[in-house]
Write an enzyme that holds these catalytic residues in place. Structure first.
Site, mmCIF file in Angstrom:
data_model
loop_
_atom_site.group_PDB
_atom_site.id
_atom_site.type_symbol
_atom_site.label_atom_id
_atom_site.label_comp_id
_atom_site.label_asym_id
_atom_site.label_seq_id
_atom_site.Cartn_x
_atom_site.Cartn_y
_atom_site.Cartn_z
ATOM 1 N N SER A 1 3.586 1.416 1.508
ATOM 2 C CA SER A 1 2.817 2.168 2.572
ATOM 3 C C SER A 1 2.730 3.365 2.433
ATOM 4 O O SER A 1 3.578 4.244 2.421
ATOM 5 C CB SER A 1 3.226 1.534 4.043
ATOM 6 O OG SER A 1 2.427 2.523 4.942
ATOM 7 N N ARG A 2 1.625 3.768 1.984
ATOM 8 C CA ARG A 2 1.445 5.218 1.389
ATOM 9 C C ARG A 2 1.367 6.360 2.579
ATOM 10 O O ARG A 2 1.525 7.373 2.364
ATOM 11 C CB ARG A 2 0.442 5.496 0.406
ATOM 12 C CG ARG A 2 0.652 4.814 -0.777
ATOM 13 C CD ARG A 2 -0.473 5.281 -1.819
ATOM 14 N NE ARG A 2 -0.275 3.953 -2.889
ATOM 15 C CZ ARG A 2 -0.862 3.159 -3.092
ATOM 16 N NH1 ARG A 2 -2.153 2.721 -2.355
ATOM 17 N NH2 ARG A 2 -0.713 2.146 -4.057
ATOM 18 N N VAL A 3 1.049 5.681 3.691
ATOM 19 C CA VAL A 3 0.638 6.910 4.873
ATOM 20 C C VAL A 3 1.517 6.619 5.880
ATOM 21 O O VAL A 3 1.833 7.397 6.936
ATOM 22 C CB VAL A 3 -0.563 7.216 5.340
ATOM 23 C CG1 VAL A 3 -1.469 7.834 4.298
ATOM 24 C CG2 VAL A 3 -1.217 5.854 5.838
ATOM 25 N N ASP B 1 -4.546 2.025 1.392
ATOM 26 C CA ASP B 1 -3.328 2.940 1.487
ATOM 27 C C ASP B 1 -1.905 2.193 1.228
ATOM 28 O O ASP B 1 -1.066 3.005 1.684
ATOM 29 C CB ASP B 1 -3.301 3.526 3.088
ATOM 30 C CG ASP B 1 -4.609 3.935 3.325
ATOM 31 O OD1 ASP B 1 -5.098 4.896 2.486
ATOM 32 O OD2 ASP B 1 -5.270 3.766 4.050
#
Ligand code: ATP
Ligand code: MG
Length: 579
Positions: A442-444, A417
């Site tokens: 950081s995608r989430v 992620d």
């Protein structure tokens, strides 16, 4: 069973030849089970003085005294432990025991070498099943072909030789798990290697399990604080997330993971460090570091060092994950570090080539992507209905000369992620941790930041990106206008602010106060070499004279406008003491 084999021989071993009546019974038994095309042969054997042993194909039926003793022993082992008198229980077990003809499948080793054995005669063995070789050597089925099985060995293959027998166990590979593993160093099979004695396991879990389904998960929205300023502020990690740490050798990858583990002290989060293909000395060092900083109590180290055979290095991360799942299923939070998956892929490549699998890109077998996706998919935040536990994974990947587009790095980047990209140039320039702000993401994690952090971080990423761009353009310019100069100075100050010593995780209030102060341009005109002592002094000031602000940020995780202004004012006042 075995109906495809037309000519089958049943061998009967006993000390005395079976009499007519017994012979007829054998014939009847065989016909019922295997049909009428079976020839029966008697072999005289002193090894079975009382009773018979019969082998049909790969099936074995044991009616010998030894076989019956074994059965009785197995039954007795299962007698439940009680605090009271055990004699009546034993009596009852013995009187109700009836000997059964024991059927087991036995195969034969065809070839063995380099920790790999090919076995014939075990047609029904399943993928991942554990096989038992001579002297208790264990192996795992990795390759099933039409006429033979490829098996990796977990122990020394010295006593396994061509023609020796192999037994099925019917069990898939697993590791012992439990609370008692905390504070310990174990190998890939869960055997302690720290010399602190045996570990009493609470259970046994398969090393490969399906990842939690969508229904069993809930969104990642709780922060997992690493205590590393540049990560928590710009690339926050949430519980249940998978964040890759990627960079060349010696760029501080392990240091980030270890710091994140240390920062979990007192935060009710269990940490597991899986060392794959590393030097034993490095692992010892990590254990000592964790111990010194009080983090070993909530940690487990799973170690498959470079000297271990490839199969053990291959299963290490799955074993570590199984140990993590034990805690997750109990509703706890776990942070697991895989250091590193490049070496894991190399171990798997070695193993696959030895198993005669056809090599693909960069000589890795075709399923190397699945190797890591099935591991990292097991990181999750479970729904509250099933306990709400989580596994946060920090896989580490080593790049060659910063090449993130190589095969293994691109694979793992696409499974995770986000990634923290560490750069050699920054590292050598003294910018440590050497996080490349432009290439990290950081995608989430944004959803997993506290409100205070989110508000305080503000424009930090954009400011840094602008600074980097401007730095490149003005590299050769001799005279700069005032505005450019002050912007460069501001950016350099921010970069310096993000430097952080090892083993010095920063608390939330420390990060929030520093960010608010810096983004308000409080450090304007301050020499860049004074940035670190200035911030240290400021935090000390807050922690002594304004303790209430610190506790408010830490306990509520909220930063309202008034509080923000208060921090700016106090910082500005403190700034006047520095010239
Ligand atoms: P390898 O590729 O060998 O596994 P690595 O990328 O894991 O290396 P580390 O072993 O974590 O790198 O760090 C390399 C060296 O840099 C170590 O000596 C470590 O002490 C030092 N180091 C790492 N981070 C910092 C830091 N923030 N400040 C100062 N020194 C650091
Ligand atoms: Mg390392």
């Amino acid at each position: 069973m075995n109906s495809d084999i037309s000519i089958l021989t049943a061998k009967i071993y006993s000390a005395v030849a079976p009499n007519k009546e017994q012979y007829a019974r054998f014939e009847k038994f065989i016909e019922k089970k295997y049909g009428s095309d079976v020839s029966i042969e008697w072999v005289e054997s002193k090894a079975f003085p009382g009773g018979f042993r019969m082998e049909v194909g790969s099936d074995i039926y044991d009616w010998s005294v030894g076989g019956r003793f074994r059965q009785l022993r197995d039954t007795l082992v299962k007698v439940p432990a009680t605090n009271g008198n055990i004699i009546p229980l034993l009596k009852e077990t013995i009187s109700s025991w009836t000997p059964a003809a024991l059927a087991e499948q036995v195969g034969e080793v065809k070839t063995v070498g380099d920790g790999i054995a090919t076995v014939t005669g075990l047609g029904q063995a399943t993928y991942g099943e554990i096989l038992l070789f001579t002297d208790g050597v264990r192996g795992m089925v990795q390759d099933i072909r039409t006429d033979e099985i490829g098996c990796v060995l977990f122990n020394d293959d010295e006593n396994v030789e061509q023609g020796s027998s192999v037994k099925r166990t019917g069990k898939t590979a697993g590791v012992p798990v439990g609370e008692a593993f905390l504070g310990r160093v174990v190998d890939s099979l869960g055997v302690p290697i720290d010399g602190l004695g045996e570990i009493e396991a609470s259970g046994y879990m398969p090393i490969e399990t399906p990842a939690p389904s969508i229904m069993d998960r809930q969104p990642v929205d709780t922060p997992l604080e690493t205590g590393i300023f540049s990560i928590d502020s710009m690339f926050p990690i949430g519980r249940g997330q998978r964040e890759l740490i990627i960079g060349d050798r010696q760029t501080g990858k392990t240091a980030i993971a270890v710091d994140a583990m240390i920062n979990q002290n007192g935060k009710n989060c269990i940490t597991i460090y899986v060392a794959i293909g590393q030097k034993n000395s490095s692992v010892v060092q990590i254990q000592q570091t964790l111990k010194k900083h009080g983090a070993m109590d909530h940690s487990i180290i799973v170690c498959a060092s470079a000297s271990e055979p490839a199969p053990l290095q291959y299963i290490a991360p799955y074993a570590g994950c199984a140990m993590a799942e034990y805690f997750m299923n109990k509703g706890k939070d776990v942070l697991i570090v895989y250091d590193d998956l490049s070496k894991h892929a190399v171990a798997y490549r070695a193993l696959s080539l030895l198993l005669d699998r056809s090599p693909g890109r960069e000589a890795y077998p075709g399923d190397v992507f699945y190797l890591h996706s099935r591991l990292l998919e097991r990181a999750a935040r479970l729904s509250d209905k099933i306990g709400g536990g989580s596994i946060t994974a920090l896989p580490i990947v080593e790049t060659q000369a910063g090449d993130v587009s190589a095969y293994i790095p691109t694979n793992i980047i696409s499974i995770t992620d986000g990634q923290i990209f560490l750069e050699s140039d920054l590292f050598f320039a003294g910018q440590r941790p050497a996080v490349n702000v432009g290439l990290s993401v950081s995608r989430v994690g944004g959803a997993a930041q506290t409100k205070a952090m989110k508000k305080a971080t503000g424009t930090l990423r954009i400011d840094l990106a602008q600074y980097r761009e401007m730095e490149v353009f003005t590299q050769f310019a001799s005279d700069l206008d005032e505005q450019t100069r002050s912007q460069l100075e501001y950016g350099a100050g921010l970069m310096r602010m993000l430097r952080q010593k090892q083993y010095h995780p920063k608390s939330q209030h420390e990060q929030v106060i520093t960010l608010v102060m810096a983004l308000a341009h409080t450090m304007k005109g301050l020499d860049v070499d004074k940035v670190t002592p200035f911030i240290e002094g400021l935090i000390e000031e807050f922690e002594t004279a304004h303790q209430d602000i610190c506790t408010r940020i830490d306990s509520t995780g909220v930063l309202d406008d008034d509080l923000k202004q208060e921090i700016i004012d106090i910082s500005a006042k403190y700034r006047t003491k520095w010239q």
